[in-house]
Enzyme design. Structure first.
Site, short mmCIF file in Angstrom:
data_model
loop_
_atom_site.label_atom_id
_atom_site.label_comp_id
_atom_site.label_asym_id
_atom_site.label_seq_id
_atom_site.Cartn_x
_atom_site.Cartn_y
_atom_site.Cartn_z
N ALA A 252 0.86 -1.19 0.00
CA ALA A 252 0.00 0.00 0.00
C ALA A 252 0.90 1.24 0.00
O ALA A 252 2.06 1.17 0.38
CB ALA A 252 -0.94 0.01 1.20
N PHE A 253 0.32 2.38 -0.40
CA PHE A 253 1.15 3.59 -0.53
C PHE A 253 1.74 4.01 0.81
O PHE A 253 2.71 4.76 0.86
CB PHE A 253 0.32 4.74 -1.14
CG PHE A 253 -0.52 5.49 -0.15
CD1 PHE A 253 -1.80 5.08 0.15
CD2 PHE A 253 -0.02 6.60 0.51
CE1 PHE A 253 -2.58 5.77 1.06
CE2 PHE A 253 -0.78 7.30 1.43
CZ PHE A 253 -2.07 6.87 1.72
N LYS A 254 1.17 3.55 1.91
CA LYS A 254 1.67 3.96 3.23
C LYS A 254 3.13 3.57 3.44
O LYS A 254 3.82 4.16 4.25
CB LYS A 254 0.77 3.41 4.32
CG LYS A 254 -0.63 4.03 4.22
CD LYS A 254 -1.44 3.85 5.47
CE LYS A 254 -2.70 4.70 5.43
NZ LYS A 254 -3.68 4.24 4.42
N ASP A 255 3.61 2.57 2.67
CA ASP A 255 5.02 2.20 2.77
C ASP A 255 5.95 3.37 2.40
O ASP A 255 7.04 3.47 2.94
CB ASP A 255 5.33 1.02 1.84
CG ASP A 255 4.73 -0.29 2.36
OD1 ASP A 255 4.69 -0.49 3.59
OD2 ASP A 255 4.31 -1.11 1.51
N MET B 48 6.03 5.34 5.67
CA MET B 48 6.41 4.60 6.86
C MET B 48 7.83 4.08 6.78
O MET B 48 8.56 4.10 7.76
CB MET B 48 5.41 3.46 7.05
CG MET B 48 5.17 3.12 8.48
SD MET B 48 4.45 4.44 9.46
CE MET B 48 2.73 4.09 9.32
#
Ligand code: PLP
Length: 462
Positions: free
Chosen positions: A110-113, A116
């Site tokens: 997911a783009f949150k990588d 994060m």
């Protein structure tokens, strides 16, 4: 570069303190005191560079003296080394003037990588220098928790505890949280829903004795460093399509307004973005707010794009701060009204400001599913339901300006909705194909603050 709070009364901080603090002490969110402009020639020179080099050049002005140039380059290199695509954020073409920015090639799909992984390396570097130890605690409806665990697993001076609602995350999301073997990561399945988990985390931050004892730190989406990391791919996509000589528009599937706010920062730096289109699912508070001026909460309706099932969109406060001429007192008053009355009215002037940058639309459940079906038929691109919300809304906003829709997760992360729409179960990428065989490690706890605090006290390793 200094950082100020959207509510105007918290202490002014530098980049490192802003990152480690998360939420400001006056309840507000931190923003840079000014946005550093990039010249046309500087933007043009990004074309053709590696993602890592673009990231360095775009983010460098925001971090001040927190890290040397060399340290910061190394942090970025480590952050993106685990991505499964050399371009990091590759683009596909969907239609003559419509492009898809694939942000799901990171370790948890997911783009949150993007944010994060960077924040994990930034924390590690800052804590190594200070010798401090922290306990990161977060609540998740799925993607944030898996991205946080992946980013902090095995790092020194950090434990990470993630609370997720028992039985309410997808199997892939759960396994990404429960299968890492490092002793500093801890998945907690809470008997309750996402709001229960979030309330527990908030209560821990308000329990100052506990907070100080374990060195509590947060990495939720209001953390400025996360927004900053996401600014980069707006530049990388735009220069690929001819910016700064040609303007570009973006459509962004939105929940907490974090990802799209990063696009707003890119635009404020001088990237020629014509429109930023907010795409919501049936939980459409942001679309209604931009359409009517009334920001009014309504119950959350579970959808097939669960990472956008949000009632209060925290990062919207940052856009309001600019829309109200950076008047912290005005923002604080709106947030008070939201807390006491469940909503507020955006002033005419502020609404006009927002509409100069943002357009909006929503996708119903049926429209989302139909978009997955139609897109795979027309282009062979398999969209996750969140990305499908984006594509549906983007199609209503196409113009002569190239449109880039952000694809925020890999379809295999939401296999049930994708299979229902396409007839085919999407496969996990090769590098994580054994996810379903790895043993799980998780502690199930009741909705009880003291039980969870005791668990954290007893199980942290640092
Ligand atoms: C978190 C998330 C979103 C929403 O992003 P915001 O920054 O909260 O607007 C959209 N899609 C997916 C897959 C997500 O994980």
């Amino acid at each position: 570069m200094q950082y100020i709070s959207t509510r105007g009364t918290a202490p002014v901080l530098d980049f490192e303190a802003t990152m480690l603090t998360g939420l400001a002490r006056d309840g507000g969110l931190y923003l840079p005191d000014h946005v550093p402009p990039m010249k046309m020639s500087e933007i043009a020179s990004l074309a053709g560079l590696s993602y890592e080099e673009q990231a360095y050049l775009v983010m460098r002005p925001f971090i001040g003296s927190a890290f040397t140039d060399e340290e910061f380059r190394e942090i970025i290199a480590r952050a993106y080394a685990g991505f499964g695509h050399p371009a990091r954020a590759p683009m596909k073409q969907l239609a003559p003037n419509h492009f898809l920015l694939e942000l799901f090639h990171g370790p948890t799909l997911a783009f949150k990588d993007f944010a994060m992984q960077l924040i994990g390396q930034l924390f590690q570097a800052a804590l190594k220098r200070s010798g401090d130890r922290v306990t990161i605690v977060g609540a998740t409806s799925g993607d944030t928790g898996s991205a946080a665990i992946e980013a902090f697993r095995g790092l020194e001076n950090v434990d990470v505890f993630i609370l997720y609602p028992h039985g309410r995350v997808s199997e892939v999301q759960r396994r990404q949280m429960t299968t890492p073997t490092e002793s500093n990561v801890h998945a907690i399945a809470v008997d309750g829903d996402f709001d229960t988990c979030q309330a527990l985390v908030k209560d821990m931050f308000n329990d100052f004795e506990f907070r100080d004892e374990v060195g509590l730190a947060g990495v939720n989406s209001i953390n400025w460093a996360r927004v900053l990391a996401q600014v980069v791919y707006y530049f990388s996509a735009a220069v690929t399509l001819g910016a700064p000589h040609r303007p570009v528009s973006f459509t962004v599937p939105t929940g907490n307004f974090g990802d799209i706010f990063a696009g707003y920062i890119a635009r404020s730096m001088g990237l020629p973005i014509e429109k930023l289109v907010v795409a919501t699912n049936q939980n459409d508070i942001l679309h209604r707010a931009l359409a009517t001026g009334g920001y009014v909460t309504d119950g959350v309706k579970p959808s097939i794009s669960p990472s956008m099932d949000i009632q209060v969109s925290s990062n919207f406060e940052r856009a309001l701060f600019d829309a109200y001429g950076r008047d912290g007192a005005a923002v604080a008053q709106l947030m008070d009204e939201l807390k006491s009355g469940g909503g507020f009215q955006i002033s005419q002037g502020a609404l006009q400001y927002l509409r100069e940058t943002f357009a909006s639309g929503r996708a119903s459940e049926e429209e989302t599913a139909a978009t997955i079906t139609r897109t795979v038929g027309a282009t062979a691109e398999v969209l996750c339901p969140h990305s499908a919300v984006g594509v549906h809304v983007a199609e209503a906003n196409l113009s002569a300006t190239p449109m880039v829709t952000l694809a925020t997760a890999h379809p295999a992360k939401f296999p049930d909705a994708v299979e229902a729409a396409t007839g085919t179960r999407p496969a996990l990428p090769e590098r994580m194909a054994d996810l379903f065989e790895r043993p799980e490690r998780v502690t199930r706890l009741p909705n009880d603050l003291s039980a969870i605090e005791s668990h954290i006290r007893e199980n942290r390793t640092v």
